[in-house]
Write a protein that holds these residues in place. Sequence first.
Motif, PDB file in Angstrom:
ATOM      1  N   LEU A 100       0.858  -1.185   0.000  1.00 21.11           N
ATOM      2  CA  LEU A 100       0.000   0.000   0.000  1.00 21.11           C
ATOM      3  C   LEU A 100       0.898   1.241   0.000  1.00 21.11           C
ATOM      4  O   LEU A 100       2.045   1.184   0.455  1.00 21.11           O
ATOM      5  CB  LEU A 100      -0.904  -0.001   1.228  1.00 21.11           C
ATOM      6  N   ILE A 101       0.363   2.323  -0.540  1.00 23.33           N
ATOM      7  CA  ILE A 101       1.151   3.562  -0.569  1.00 23.33           C
ATOM      8  C   ILE A 101       1.128   4.136   0.852  1.00 23.33           C
ATOM      9  O   ILE A 101       0.063   4.506   1.358  1.00 23.33           O
ATOM     10  CB  ILE A 101       0.551   4.582  -1.575  1.00 23.33           C
ATOM     11  N   PHE A 103       1.874   6.834   2.329  1.00 25.13           N
ATOM     12  CA  PHE A 103       1.487   8.203   2.674  1.00 25.13           C
ATOM     13  C   PHE A 103       0.038   8.525   2.299  1.00 25.13           C
ATOM     14  O   PHE A 103      -0.387   9.670   2.403  1.00 25.13           O
ATOM     15  CB  PHE A 103       2.450   9.225   2.038  1.00 25.13           C
ATOM     16  N   LEU A 104      -0.713   7.499   1.857  1.00 25.73           N
ATOM     17  CA  LEU A 104      -2.141   7.704   1.587  1.00 25.73           C
ATOM     18  C   LEU A 104      -2.948   6.895   2.589  1.00 25.73           C
ATOM     19  O   LEU A 104      -2.546   5.784   2.957  1.00 25.73           O
ATOM     20  CB  LEU A 104      -2.491   7.240   0.165  1.00 25.73           C
ATOM     21  N   ASP A 108      -7.896   6.540   0.174  1.00 28.05           N
ATOM     22  CA  ASP A 108      -7.196   7.051  -1.011  1.00 28.05           C
ATOM     23  C   ASP A 108      -6.309   5.987  -1.656  1.00 28.05           C
ATOM     24  O   ASP A 108      -6.072   6.033  -2.870  1.00 28.05           O
ATOM     25  CB  ASP A 108      -6.386   8.293  -0.657  1.00 28.05           C
ATOM     26  N   LEU A 112      -7.120   5.477  -5.506  1.00 23.04           N
ATOM     27  CA  LEU A 112      -6.095   5.994  -6.430  1.00 23.04           C
ATOM     28  C   LEU A 112      -6.255   5.497  -7.874  1.00 23.04           C
ATOM     29  O   LEU A 112      -6.207   6.314  -8.806  1.00 23.04           O
ATOM     30  CB  LEU A 112      -4.702   5.665  -5.879  1.00 23.04           C
ATOM     31  N   PRO A 113      -6.444   4.171  -8.111  1.00 22.34           N
ATOM     32  CA  PRO A 113      -6.561   3.733  -9.519  1.00 22.34           C
ATOM     33  C   PRO A 113      -7.694   4.423 -10.292  1.00 22.34           C
ATOM     34  O   PRO A 113      -7.441   4.896 -11.413  1.00 22.34           O
ATOM     35  CB  PRO A 113      -6.762   2.220  -9.410  1.00 22.34           C
ATOM     36  N   MET A 115      -8.923   7.332  -9.668  1.00 22.72           N
ATOM     37  CA  MET A 115      -8.495   8.738  -9.836  1.00 22.72           C
ATOM     38  C   MET A 115      -7.520   8.838 -10.994  1.00 22.72           C
ATOM     39  O   MET A 115      -7.590   9.763 -11.801  1.00 22.72           O
ATOM     40  CB  MET A 115      -7.826   9.247  -8.554  1.00 22.72           C
ATOM     41  N   ASN A 121     -12.524  12.822  -7.786  1.00 20.28           N
ATOM     42  CA  ASN A 121     -12.097  12.314  -6.474  1.00 20.28           C
ATOM     43  C   ASN A 121     -13.270  11.801  -5.631  1.00 20.28           C
ATOM     44  O   ASN A 121     -13.173  10.738  -5.005  1.00 20.28           O
ATOM     45  CB  ASN A 121     -11.370  13.412  -5.698  1.00 20.28           C
ATOM     46  N   ARG A 125     -13.653   8.013  -4.403  1.00 18.60           N
ATOM     47  CA  ARG A 125     -13.677   7.691  -2.967  1.00 18.60           C
ATOM     48  C   ARG A 125     -14.962   6.930  -2.612  1.00 18.60           C
ATOM     49  O   ARG A 125     -14.937   6.029  -1.775  1.00 18.60           O
ATOM     50  CB  ARG A 125     -13.563   8.964  -2.136  1.00 18.60           C
ATOM     51  N   MET A 144      -4.064   5.015   8.329  1.00 22.87           N
ATOM     52  CA  MET A 144      -2.900   4.912   7.433  1.00 22.87           C
ATOM     53  C   MET A 144      -2.499   3.439   7.383  1.00 22.87           C
ATOM     54  O   MET A 144      -2.751   2.680   8.328  1.00 22.87           O
ATOM     55  CB  MET A 144      -1.735   5.755   7.961  1.00 22.87           C
ATOM     56  N   ARG A 160      -8.113  -2.431  -3.711  1.00 18.61           N
ATOM     57  CA  ARG A 160      -7.432  -1.618  -4.725  1.00 18.61           C
ATOM     58  C   ARG A 160      -7.379  -2.345  -6.068  1.00 18.61           C
ATOM     59  O   ARG A 160      -7.532  -1.739  -7.129  1.00 18.61           O
ATOM     60  CB  ARG A 160      -6.010  -1.274  -4.267  1.00 18.61           C
TER      61      ARG A 160
ATOM     62  N   MET B   1      -7.554  14.674  -9.032  1.00 16.70           N
ATOM     63  CA  MET B   1      -6.414  13.840  -8.622  1.00 16.70           C
ATOM     64  C   MET B   1      -5.757  14.441  -7.374  1.00 16.70           C
ATOM     65  O   MET B   1      -5.552  15.650  -7.302  1.00 16.70           O
ATOM     66  CB  MET B   1      -5.416  13.776  -9.787  1.00 16.70           C
ATOM     67  N   ILE B   2      -5.487  13.596  -6.425  1.00 15.56           N
ATOM     68  CA  ILE B   2      -4.874  14.094  -5.189  1.00 15.56           C
ATOM     69  C   ILE B   2      -3.398  14.411  -5.424  1.00 15.56           C
ATOM     70  O   ILE B   2      -2.789  13.902  -6.369  1.00 15.56           O
ATOM     71  CB  ILE B   2      -5.009  13.051  -4.053  1.00 15.56           C
ATOM     72  N   ARG B   7       0.772  14.719  -0.013  1.00 16.95           N
ATOM     73  CA  ARG B   7       0.471  13.670   0.967  1.00 16.95           C
ATOM     74  C   ARG B   7       1.762  13.078   1.548  1.00 16.95           C
ATOM     75  O   ARG B   7       1.843  12.807   2.742  1.00 16.95           O
ATOM     76  CB  ARG B   7      -0.344  12.559   0.313  1.00 16.95           C
ATOM     77  N   ASP B   8       2.749  12.888   0.680  1.00 16.74           N
ATOM     78  CA  ASP B   8       4.007  12.308   1.152  1.00 16.74           C
ATOM     79  C   ASP B   8       4.687  13.264   2.133  1.00 16.74           C
ATOM     80  O   ASP B   8       5.209  12.836   3.177  1.00 16.74           O
ATOM     81  CB  ASP B   8       4.924  12.025  -0.041  1.00 16.74           C
ATOM     82  N   HIS B  11       2.860  13.231   5.366  1.00  8.72           N
ATOM     83  CA  HIS B  11       3.083  11.959   6.067  1.00  8.72           C
ATOM     84  C   HIS B  11       4.432  11.939   6.763  1.00  8.72           C
ATOM     85  O   HIS B  11       4.562  11.419   7.878  1.00  8.72           O
ATOM     86  CB  HIS B  11       2.991  10.807   5.051  1.00  8.72           C
ATOM     87  N   GLU B 313       7.073   1.534  -3.902  1.00 10.93           N
ATOM     88  CA  GLU B 313       5.815   2.265  -4.101  1.00 10.93           C
ATOM     89  C   GLU B 313       5.724   2.809  -5.533  1.00 10.93           C
ATOM     90  O   GLU B 313       4.648   2.790  -6.142  1.00 10.93           O
ATOM     91  CB  GLU B 313       5.683   3.434  -3.112  1.00 10.93           C
ATOM     92  N   ILE B 320      -0.009   0.071 -11.466  1.00 14.39           N
ATOM     93  CA  ILE B 320      -1.461   0.314 -11.470  1.00 14.39           C
ATOM     94  C   ILE B 320      -1.827   1.458 -12.413  1.00 14.39           C
ATOM     95  O   ILE B 320      -2.965   1.912 -12.418  1.00 14.39           O
ATOM     96  CB  ILE B 320      -2.024   0.580 -10.047  1.00 14.39           C
TER      97      ILE B 320
END
Lengths: 236, 401
Positions: A100-101, A103-104, A108, A112-113, A115, A121, A125, A144, A160, B1-2, B7-8, B11, B313, B320
Amino acid sequence: MATKGIRIEGLRKRYGSGDTAVDALKGVDMHVEPGEVVGLIGPSGSGKSTLLKSLGAVIDPTAGRMTLGDEVIYEQGWKVPDLRALRRDRIGFVFQAPYLIPFLDVTDNVALPPMLAGLPNTEARKRAQDLLTALDVRHRAQAMPSQLSGGEQQRVAIARGLVNRPPVILADEPTAPLDSQRAMAVIRILNDMARKYETAIIVVTHDEKIIPTFKRIYHIRDGVTHEEAGEGRGFE
Amino acid sequence: MISLAGRDILHAWGKFVFTGVGLGLLIGVTLVMAGVYRGMVDDGKALLDNSGADLWVVQQDTLGPYAESSSLKDDLYRTILAMPGVARAANVTYLTMQVRQGERDVRAMVVGAAAGAPAGTPGTPPYLVAGRQFTRGHYEAVADMATGFKLGDTIRIRRNQYTVVGLTRRMVSSSGDPMVFIPLKDAQEAQFLKDNDAIWQSRRRTEANPAINRPGASGVLDAVLASQSSNNFVNAILVRLEPGADPDEVARTIYRWKRLTVYTRAQMEDILVGKLIATSARQIGMFLVILAVVSAAIVAFIIYTLTMDKIREIAVLKLIGTRNRTIAAMIMQQALALGAIGFAVGKITATFAAPLFPKYVLLVPQDSIAGFFAVMAICALASVVAIRMALRVDPAEAIGG
């Protein structure tokens, strides 16, 4: 709309050339119907990862034919202009580790895909939260990834993989890091999702616990697949 | 799009902030270096502004009185005063030395100017912040605040003691040393004052010279001895022009009739900025280049390391279906954010640190704006290495085996 499912005929992959050439796939044949979950098992070096990467359009096969639904996507070269869009919209991935990412948040990560595919958004979501509800992790939507248990992370990863409603999901050892109970839960979820979304799911695994749950199994050895009927046991 | 970059950063904000602070200190040093250069230029301009002169008359073929030594007879100013277009003319001497006050000494430029001259006479302090101008012909001084002297302090210049009767501000030499103004006669004496032994030896040698000490002509010896122990030279004559007078025309007239070199304000500024502080400016320029390269290397290394930490990542993102430009934008935005944090920290650091430097550090908004864009450009450039590496990541890396 095209029918779902994936069919592979005579798929070959050769690495290198001349004396050093290695044939990782020597003519793989397999098909997975919509709503079906099949197992792909084989020893290390048998060609599982090469087959998965070929199906995932991240490496180029050398020969053969791949059909997604009723569209030929590979035959003497890729027949789709944008492999990135193919991976994004029509193939879902579930990995051995959830990846998983970090920081999301959970929502999210799942959103994400869509988006990336251009969905607004809020709509992405909404679709993510519906899936999280279906996978029973809606209560962790704002968490998180580092705050989730291994089983929760894997369910989010499955969400996801499913969120763009792809006709095919490639699951690479999805139960490897989990205990028996959680592994069985993940397989049950994959089967439920396959039925619910008419998705063809290929599960690459070494996991002895889950092999008996498949109704059909492809054994791969030395780059060649052999199909056999599985036990198709329950998930308890 | 975020915003993936945003975000990074949110975080791992601690990592970004601390890295930004480190980078900011480096940027702060760079801004201060630029401020040191600006301060030197401003000191030079302040020297010219505060002299109150429109023209500088100096020894022929010299760059005096600031960039080279210059020596003129002190009675020349009278003939210059009589020339058309000249409103005022005044002698001036400059001598950089250690001025003692009690147990401490201060590096200062001692300026000799006309005592009791009317306000606005070139060479005298144009304004005071305390006390009065010196009016006596000897032993009074006006000091710049930066010397640390106070009204009533007794300071020592060579053998003589002076009372500080006035304080002024921002009166500095081109190298930033504060000025101490004393009466011209004292300054002339201070420039050439010898110790008693040296005077005695000089007299003995002169008396032993039969060409000078001739029998029946004792007046010759007395005259020579008197000339040896006095100084009637100054370093420059500062000229204030009448309103509407053309500086170049007056300068040409003085040169034609008196055979002296004359500099206008613009020419003197060229000498100060282009010659006197040119080497220092190049030195600072080299430091700025080195600091820019070091900053770029640090940003590149940090962004490269941060990207390396996200290889898996990035592979997943590519698998994806994330576009390369989305990944490149994420890395570049992070580099720019780091630069913005660094610049903010650097600007604050430079602003608070500048007054602590012994020499004048002038931070001008134009340098800050240029610095901001330079930092952004450096960060963007530094992110290229990480972007190239990220774009080479194979999405297949996300799949095991």
